[in-house]
Write an enzyme that holds these catalytic residues in place. Structure first.
Site, mmCIF file in Angstrom:
data_model
loop_
_atom_site.group_PDB
_atom_site.id
_atom_site.type_symbol
_atom_site.label_atom_id
_atom_site.label_comp_id
_atom_site.label_asym_id
_atom_site.label_seq_id
_atom_site.Cartn_x
_atom_site.Cartn_y
_atom_site.Cartn_z
ATOM 1 N N GLU A 180 -41.379 18.181 20.708
ATOM 2 C CA GLU A 180 -40.828 17.080 19.899
ATOM 3 C C GLU A 180 -39.435 16.738 20.412
ATOM 4 O O GLU A 180 -38.581 17.605 20.547
ATOM 5 C CB GLU A 180 -40.764 17.498 18.429
ATOM 6 C CG GLU A 180 -40.142 16.412 17.565
ATOM 7 C CD GLU A 180 -39.870 16.856 16.134
ATOM 8 O OE1 GLU A 180 -40.664 17.610 15.553
ATOM 9 O OE2 GLU A 180 -38.825 16.422 15.591
ATOM 10 N N ARG A 205 -37.018 26.475 22.436
ATOM 11 C CA ARG A 205 -36.665 25.071 22.208
ATOM 12 C C ARG A 205 -35.771 24.847 20.995
ATOM 13 O O ARG A 205 -35.537 23.714 20.591
ATOM 14 C CB ARG A 205 -37.935 24.216 22.110
ATOM 15 C CG ARG A 205 -38.886 24.651 21.037
ATOM 16 C CD ARG A 205 -40.102 23.727 20.963
ATOM 17 N NE ARG A 205 -40.745 23.851 19.672
ATOM 18 C CZ ARG A 205 -41.559 24.840 19.319
ATOM 19 N NH1 ARG A 205 -41.853 25.798 20.180
ATOM 20 N NH2 ARG A 205 -42.085 24.866 18.118
ATOM 21 N N HIS A 206 -35.294 25.936 20.392
ATOM 22 C CA HIS A 206 -34.397 25.803 19.241
ATOM 23 C C HIS A 206 -33.058 26.475 19.505
ATOM 24 O O HIS A 206 -33.004 27.598 19.993
ATOM 25 C CB HIS A 206 -35.005 26.447 17.990
ATOM 26 C CG HIS A 206 -36.135 25.669 17.405
ATOM 27 N ND1 HIS A 206 -37.444 25.930 17.721
ATOM 28 C CD2 HIS A 206 -36.144 24.619 16.540
ATOM 29 C CE1 HIS A 206 -38.228 25.065 17.059
ATOM 30 N NE2 HIS A 206 -37.465 24.264 16.341
ATOM 31 N N ARG A 262 -33.408 18.553 24.125
ATOM 32 C CA ARG A 262 -34.869 18.442 24.262
ATOM 33 C C ARG A 262 -35.203 17.362 25.300
ATOM 34 O O ARG A 262 -36.117 17.533 26.105
ATOM 35 C CB ARG A 262 -35.508 18.082 22.919
ATOM 36 C CG ARG A 262 -35.353 19.154 21.849
ATOM 37 C CD ARG A 262 -36.547 20.084 21.816
ATOM 38 N NE ARG A 262 -36.405 21.076 20.763
ATOM 39 C CZ ARG A 262 -36.989 20.982 19.567
ATOM 40 N NH1 ARG A 262 -37.771 19.952 19.286
ATOM 41 N NH2 ARG A 262 -36.811 21.927 18.670
ATOM 42 N N GLU A 314 -31.572 28.090 12.340
ATOM 43 C CA GLU A 314 -33.003 28.241 12.607
ATOM 44 C C GLU A 314 -33.386 29.700 12.450
ATOM 45 O O GLU A 314 -32.737 30.579 12.995
ATOM 46 C CB GLU A 314 -33.343 27.764 14.029
ATOM 47 C CG GLU A 314 -33.006 26.310 14.311
ATOM 48 C CD GLU A 314 -33.972 25.325 13.641
ATOM 49 O OE1 GLU A 314 -34.855 25.777 12.879
ATOM 50 O OE2 GLU A 314 -33.817 24.112 13.892
ATOM 51 N N SER A 332 -37.259 12.292 15.926
ATOM 52 C CA SER A 332 -37.954 11.913 14.699
ATOM 53 C C SER A 332 -37.271 10.677 14.153
ATOM 54 O O SER A 332 -36.046 10.563 14.237
ATOM 55 C CB SER A 332 -37.858 13.012 13.640
ATOM 56 O OG SER A 332 -38.743 14.057 13.935
ATOM 57 N N ARG A 388 -27.970 23.895 12.857
ATOM 58 C CA ARG A 388 -29.160 24.322 12.117
ATOM 59 C C ARG A 388 -29.290 25.833 12.177
ATOM 60 O O ARG A 388 -29.334 26.402 13.264
ATOM 61 C CB ARG A 388 -30.412 23.711 12.739
ATOM 62 C CG ARG A 388 -30.279 22.222 12.948
ATOM 63 C CD ARG A 388 -31.392 21.491 12.303
ATOM 64 N NE ARG A 388 -31.109 20.073 12.280
ATOM 65 C CZ ARG A 388 -32.031 19.132 12.346
ATOM 66 N NH1 ARG A 388 -33.283 19.470 12.459
ATOM 67 N NH2 ARG A 388 -31.675 17.865 12.277
HETATM 68 P P1 ATP Z 1 -38.667 21.003 15.216
HETATM 69 O O1 ATP Z 1 -39.871 20.684 14.371
HETATM 70 O O2 ATP Z 1 -38.933 20.938 16.685
HETATM 71 O O3 ATP Z 1 -37.945 22.241 14.783
HETATM 72 P P2 ATP Z 1 -37.319 19.141 13.506
HETATM 73 O O4 ATP Z 1 -38.430 18.212 13.151
HETATM 74 O O5 ATP Z 1 -36.912 20.196 12.562
HETATM 75 O O6 ATP Z 1 -37.611 19.808 14.947
HETATM 76 P P3 ATP Z 1 -35.522 16.932 13.238
HETATM 77 O O7 ATP Z 1 -34.891 17.266 11.944
HETATM 78 O O8 ATP Z 1 -36.603 15.935 13.263
HETATM 79 O O9 ATP Z 1 -36.025 18.304 13.895
HETATM 80 O O10 ATP Z 1 -34.340 16.593 14.278
HETATM 81 C C1 ATP Z 1 -34.397 15.534 15.205
HETATM 82 C C2 ATP Z 1 -34.480 16.060 16.614
HETATM 83 O O11 ATP Z 1 -33.434 16.993 16.876
HETATM 84 C C3 ATP Z 1 -35.734 16.835 16.922
HETATM 85 O O12 ATP Z 1 -36.780 15.970 17.238
HETATM 86 C C4 ATP Z 1 -35.313 17.678 18.105
HETATM 87 O O13 ATP Z 1 -35.296 16.914 19.290
HETATM 88 C C5 ATP Z 1 -33.883 17.996 17.774
HETATM 89 N N1 ATP Z 1 -33.750 19.310 17.142
HETATM 90 C C6 ATP Z 1 -33.813 19.580 15.829
HETATM 91 N N2 ATP Z 1 -33.580 20.888 15.584
HETATM 92 C C7 ATP Z 1 -33.345 21.453 16.781
HETATM 93 C C8 ATP Z 1 -33.012 22.771 17.201
HETATM 94 N N3 ATP Z 1 -32.838 23.762 16.344
HETATM 95 N N4 ATP Z 1 -32.821 22.995 18.523
HETATM 96 C C9 ATP Z 1 -32.967 21.986 19.414
HETATM 97 N N5 ATP Z 1 -33.267 20.733 19.076
HETATM 98 C C10 ATP Z 1 -33.462 20.453 17.782
HETATM 99 MG MG MG Z 2 -38.634 16.216 13.433
#
Ligand code: ATP
Ligand code: MG
Length: 437
Positions: free
Chosen positions: A360, A227-228, A411, A221, A363, A219
């Site tokens: 989080e 946490r990312h 996470r 980000e 999902s 990702r």
């Molecule tokens: P957040 O809102 O915390 O950025 P997200 O809703 O974008 O997460 P999802 O697409 O739902 O992330 O991805 C499923 C799971 O993968 C998340 O619940 C989280 O545990 C993990 N995750 C997603 N993106 C990241 C990231 N950049 N770094 C660490 N963990 C991540």
């Molecule tokens: Mg999510």
């Protein structure tokens, strides 16, 4: 050079117990510390299973061996032959008294931190020599727990009839929209690193019913947070003939199993990290999005219906709900196109996030299984159904109802260990500023 004759390991540190006192053993490992005390030399040796005390007595050991041992620095990789002694004061109730020593390698330099230090240089400094940082017993403890979590998750899912799959990480088009992708050159075409195995796992649920994948997702980000990361390990699960209630139950049982196994098998690691881990009580609390929204509104926390909760809102929810809980029934507009709207109220969806306090972890939800609804949902979210032709095509051949989730492994490790920076629970973290080591 092959391992020299006679210097293969006979025992690991964990095998050295009072019950084998008197046995001749060969132990191998890395020196953590050397301490000379009068005519005695104590070496703490670390191997795959932990640490071991190795002792030499000046009056009982060959003088060259004694000299060589006392002159060793931490980070020397050595072999020791000796006899097991039962010693009450030794860490395992036993130690090895040295007869012979073989030095495989000695360090040219020492890291700017001690292997047992409580205060450490910044993470960035340590990451420059991450593999050396990972020689610290407390760093090892984190990744031994991670290993146990993975083992537990795998066994749990396999017992539930899931098969493990691996899907492509180089993909031709965006899977979800939203999360930013890393583009790359694929021969003469543009391609991307996969941001999730979402569409593949859904397709596979039509063939295998129950699939899971533990693999990397990427990702791009835009924000810097503790946490990312740009590359994470995702535990993805997809199940046919199931809805979001079924997979929420599966997910809570899965994390319960992982924590139970960590408690059973990682007591030393938990102790080293000073973690007091508790099994979550099942079923976990389920809070609907609307309930969370109303609570926050009442507390004057800024919330906007239909959007993800902001960081301050999540912090508040975390204060109110320490530990693991679900937020369910998210507004349909806030979730990706493949999430199924509720039939009784399409503004809400059959979806959930697993939370730990304000963090989080996962999902998931029931998925859309009708081709036409999927195409409509794509268009409504501003995505081009043409780009998803390869996916929609499968749905024309029939699709069972299905549901699933994606759990971020790092996470989950943060939740278990209480470590607040995701980089500490990742071997070689990738973020905006870090591409090495
Ligand atoms: P957040 O809102 O915390 O950025 P997200 O809703 O974008 O997460 P999802 O697409 O739902 O992330 O991805 C499923 C799971 O993968 C998340 O619940 C989280 O545990 C993990 N995750 C997603 N993106 C990241 C990231 N950049 N770094 C660490 N963990 C991540
Ligand atoms: Mg999510």
């Amino acid at each position: 050079m092959p391992i020299p004759e006679g210097w293969k390991r006979s025992h690991f540190s964990a095998d050295i117990k009072p019950s084998i006192k008197g046995e001749k053993v060969t132990v191998l490992g890395m020196v953590l510390s050397v301490r000379k005390q009068g005519g005695l030399c104590f070496v703490i040796l670390q191997d795959r299973y932990g640490t071991l005390q190795v002792t030499a007595h000046k009056d009982r050991t060959e003088p060259q061996v004694f000299e060589r041992l006392t002159g060793l620095k931490a980070h020397s990789y050595i072999g020791v032959k000796g006899v097991v002694k039962a010693i009450e004061k030794a860490p395992r109730g036993a130690e090895v008294e040295v007869d012979d020593l073989y030095v495989f390698s000695e360090p040219k330099r020492l890291p700017p931190f001690d292997m047992f230090a409580k205060t450490l240089p910044s993470l960035d400094k340590r990451l420059e020599i991450r593999a050396v940082d990972l020689r610290r017993p407390t760093a090892q403890a984190v990744f031994k727990i991670r290993h146990q979590v993975l083992q537990a998750i795998r066994s749990f899912l396999v017992e539930k009839g899931f098969i493990e799959v691996n899907t492509p990480k180089i993909i031709g088009s965006a899977t979800e929209g939203g999360a930013a992708l890393f583009p790359l050159l694929y021969y003469d075409k543009e391609a991307f690193l996969a941001q999730s195995p979402q569409l593949y796992k859904e397709q596979l649920s039509s063939a295998f019913e129950r699939v899971f994948e533990i693999g990397p997702v990427f990702r791009a980000e835009k924000f810097k947070t503790p946490r990312h990361l740009s590359e994470i390990t995702s535990v993805d699960v997809e199940m046919a003939f199931a809805d979001y209630e079924d997979v929420m139950k599966l997910l809570e049982e899965m994390i319960h199993r992982a924590i139970t196994d960590v408690l059973d098998k990682c007591s030393e690691e938990l102790k080293a990290l000073e973690i007091e881990l508790e099994k979550p009580r099942l079923p976990l609390k389920r809070l609907t999005y609307n309930e969370a929204y109303k609570t926050l509104k009442k507390l004057d926390v800024e919330v906007s219906w239909g959007e993800d909760f902001s960081t301050p809102a999540l912090r508040k929810l975390g204060e109110l709900n320490p530990g693991f809980y679900f937020i369910t029934d998210w507004p349909t507009v806030s979730k990706p196109f493949y999430i199924k709207p509720r039939e009784d109220n399409p503004r809400l969806s059959e979806s959930f996030d697993l939370m730990h306090g304000s963090l989080e972890l996962a999902s998931g939800g029931s998925r859309v299984s009708s081709r036409d609804l999927l195409a409509r949902r794509l268009r409504r979210q501003g995505l081009n159904p043409k780009l998803f032709e390869y996916h929609l095509r499968v749905y024309e051949y029939g699709m069972p109802p299905h549901a699933g989730f994606g759990l971020g492994l790092e996470r989950f490790m943060m939740a278990i260990t209480g470590i607040s920076n995701i980089r500490e629970v990742t071997l070689f973290p990738r973020d905006q500023t870090r591409l090495t080591p």
